[in-house]
Design a protein around this motif. Sequence first.
Motif, PDB file in Angstrom:
ATOM      1  N   UNK A 164       4.077   7.779  16.374  1.00 24.27           N
ATOM      2  CA  UNK A 164       3.709   9.059  15.763  1.00 24.27           C
ATOM      3  C   UNK A 164       3.048   8.915  14.404  1.00 24.27           C
ATOM      4  N   UNK A 165       3.130   7.746  13.792  1.00 23.34           N
ATOM      5  CA  UNK A 165       2.540   7.584  12.458  1.00 23.34           C
ATOM      6  C   UNK A 165       1.333   6.635  12.462  1.00 23.34           C
ATOM      7  N   UNK A 189       9.668  15.404   8.467  1.00 26.23           N
ATOM      8  CA  UNK A 189      10.663  15.814   9.470  1.00 26.23           C
ATOM      9  C   UNK A 189      10.456  15.105  10.796  1.00 26.23           C
ATOM     10  N   UNK A 190       9.384  14.344  10.926  1.00 20.93           N
ATOM     11  CA  UNK A 190       8.924  13.851  12.222  1.00 20.93           C
ATOM     12  C   UNK A 190       9.956  12.978  12.930  1.00 20.93           C
ATOM     13  N   UNK A 191      10.503  11.988  12.243  1.00 16.85           N
ATOM     14  CA  UNK A 191      11.445  11.074  12.887  1.00 16.85           C
ATOM     15  C   UNK A 191      12.671  11.832  13.386  1.00 16.85           C
ATOM     16  N   UNK A 230       4.197  -1.298   7.114  1.00 17.72           N
ATOM     17  CA  UNK A 230       4.830  -0.837   8.348  1.00 17.72           C
ATOM     18  C   UNK A 230       5.480   0.520   8.131  1.00 17.72           C
ATOM     19  N   UNK A 231       5.523   1.325   9.197  1.00 14.23           N
ATOM     20  CA  UNK A 231       6.324   2.535   9.197  1.00 14.23           C
ATOM     21  C   UNK A 231       5.587   3.782   8.775  1.00 14.23           C
ATOM     22  N   UNK A 282      -1.972   6.880  12.863  1.00 13.25           N
ATOM     23  CA  UNK A 282      -3.166   7.238  12.086  1.00 13.25           C
ATOM     24  C   UNK A 282      -2.884   7.203  10.589  1.00 13.25           C
ATOM     25  N   UNK A 283      -1.765   7.755  10.172  1.00 10.32           N
ATOM     26  CA  UNK A 283      -1.416   7.756   8.749  1.00 10.32           C
ATOM     27  C   UNK A 283      -1.260   6.331   8.220  1.00 10.32           C
ATOM     28  N   UNK A 284      -0.636   5.473   9.008  1.00 14.02           N
ATOM     29  CA  UNK A 284      -0.436   4.094   8.584  1.00 14.02           C
ATOM     30  C   UNK A 284      -1.767   3.357   8.478  1.00 14.02           C
ATOM     31  N   UNK A 285      -2.674   3.594   9.402  1.00 16.66           N
ATOM     32  CA  UNK A 285      -3.991   2.951   9.343  1.00 16.66           C
ATOM     33  C   UNK A 285      -4.728   3.352   8.068  1.00 16.66           C
ATOM     34  N   UNK A 286      -4.623   4.621   7.682  1.00 14.36           N
ATOM     35  CA  UNK A 286      -5.284   5.078   6.462  1.00 14.36           C
ATOM     36  C   UNK A 286      -4.659   4.428   5.234  1.00 14.36           C
TER      37      UNK A 286
END
Length: 420
Positions: A401-402, A383-385, A191-192, A404-408
Motif C-alpha cells: 500500500x505504500x 491510518x492505512x496500516x 523501507x516502509x 508509490x510513496x516510498x518510491x518518491x
Amino acid sequence: MSPMRRSELSRRSLLAAGGALAVTAAPAAADPGPGRGHARVRTGFDRLAADGYAALAGDRVGVVTNPTGITADARHLVDVMHADGRVDLVAVFGPEHGFRGTAQAGGSEGRYDDPATGLPVYDTYLKSGRALADVFTASGVDTVVFDIQDAGARFYTYIWTLYDCMVAAELAGKRFVVLDRPNPVSGRAALGPVLEREFATFVGREPIAQAHGMTVAELALLFNAAFLERPVELETVRMTGWRRADFFDATGLPWVPPSPNMPTPETALVYSGTCLFEGTNLSEGRGTTRPFELLGAEGIDHRWAEAANALELPGVRFREAYFAPVFSKFQGRTAGGVQLHVHDREAFDPVRTGIGLLVTARRSWSGFAWRPDHWIDRLTGSTRVRTLIDAGAGTDEVTGSWTEDLAAFRALRREHLLYR
C-alpha cells in the motif's frame, strides 16, 4: 562573531562538497577488520578532533549529545573537548533520556551542572521552535554541534531532536554542525510507509520512510533542503571508512546503548518493525533483556509463532517464547509470544516482518487490540496500516500500500546521500 570568523566561514563554505565540511585529517588506517581492537570507521567527531577543532575555532560551542557521543577509544566527546584548550566548550544540551542517559523512555534529566566538567547542561526534550531557540540564546553559544548515535527508524526521537535543534538554531542565529555516525542497520535502502504530515509528532515530524536508511548528517542535509522553512547555516563532518552496506559490527566502533531499551545493535536491527507493537496491547519486550526481540501478552500460545513462521519471511525465524517483564506492560506477569531470531540480516526486512507479526497476532489471538489512542497511526504515519489489518488484509496487501510513496521518498533521499 568577529569579521575574521565570518571570513573563515565563507572560505570553508567554498571548500564544502555536497554540504559536507572539508576537514583535513590524516588518512584512515588500513582496515584491521571488525573485532580486532581498532576502528575501521572514523566518526565525524574523531575527524574533527584530528583537525584540532579548526572548524570551531573562535566560537563558543554547545554540544547536543548523550552517552553515545564517544571517541573510538570510548571516551566521551564532552570530556575530551572540555579538557582541550583548542575548543571553547561552554554548554551541553541533553535529549530524551538525558545527556548522561539516566532517564527512561519519555523522560529527561532537566537542567543541571555536569559534575564531571562543571558545564551547564540544558534540557531539550519536548522543546522546539522559539522555546528551544531561547535555550540556545541563554546558553551563550555561537555554534551548536550535534553528535548522537541514531538507530535508523523514523520514530527514534533523536533524529527529531536534530530537526528541532536545526530549526531553533536558525531562529537563534546560531551555526549548526553535525558530526556523523554510522546507521547501525546499514544504509542500503529505505523501507516502509512514509509519514503523512497530518500525523506528525515527535516520533515523526516530516514525511520520511519508517526505516530511512540514512545517517544523521544525510538526514540533516535532507531536512535543510526539503523541510525547513528557513535553512540553518549547516555544516557536516563526514565519517571515513563507512560503506552503505555496513552493519555496526563492521565499523570496529564501540557500541553504547543509545537509550535504555536499545541494548545491542541486534535490537536496532529489528526495531523499525517491532516497535509497532507499542501501538498495541501486546508487550514489545520492554522490561526484558531482549526488548523488541521478545513480543507477547498473557493468553498467547504456540499458535502465533506457528502462524508467523508460515509466512516464510526472509531472514528470520520465530520461536515460541514466554517471559515476565520487570516493568512496562505485563510487569511481573508471564506473557506468551515470540522471539525473533534473525539468521540472515542481508535478506531481513524489519518493516515487512513487523507487519507480518501484526497480521498474524491479530488472526491468532482473540485478545489483540490497538492502543485506544491509535498510537499505531503515529508510528506508521497514517491510518492505512491499522485499517487494512482490521479489514483482514494480509502482509503483501499492507506492505504494497505504500509503494508509490516510498518510491518518491527514495528519489528524494538519493539527492542527499554522502556515502557509497
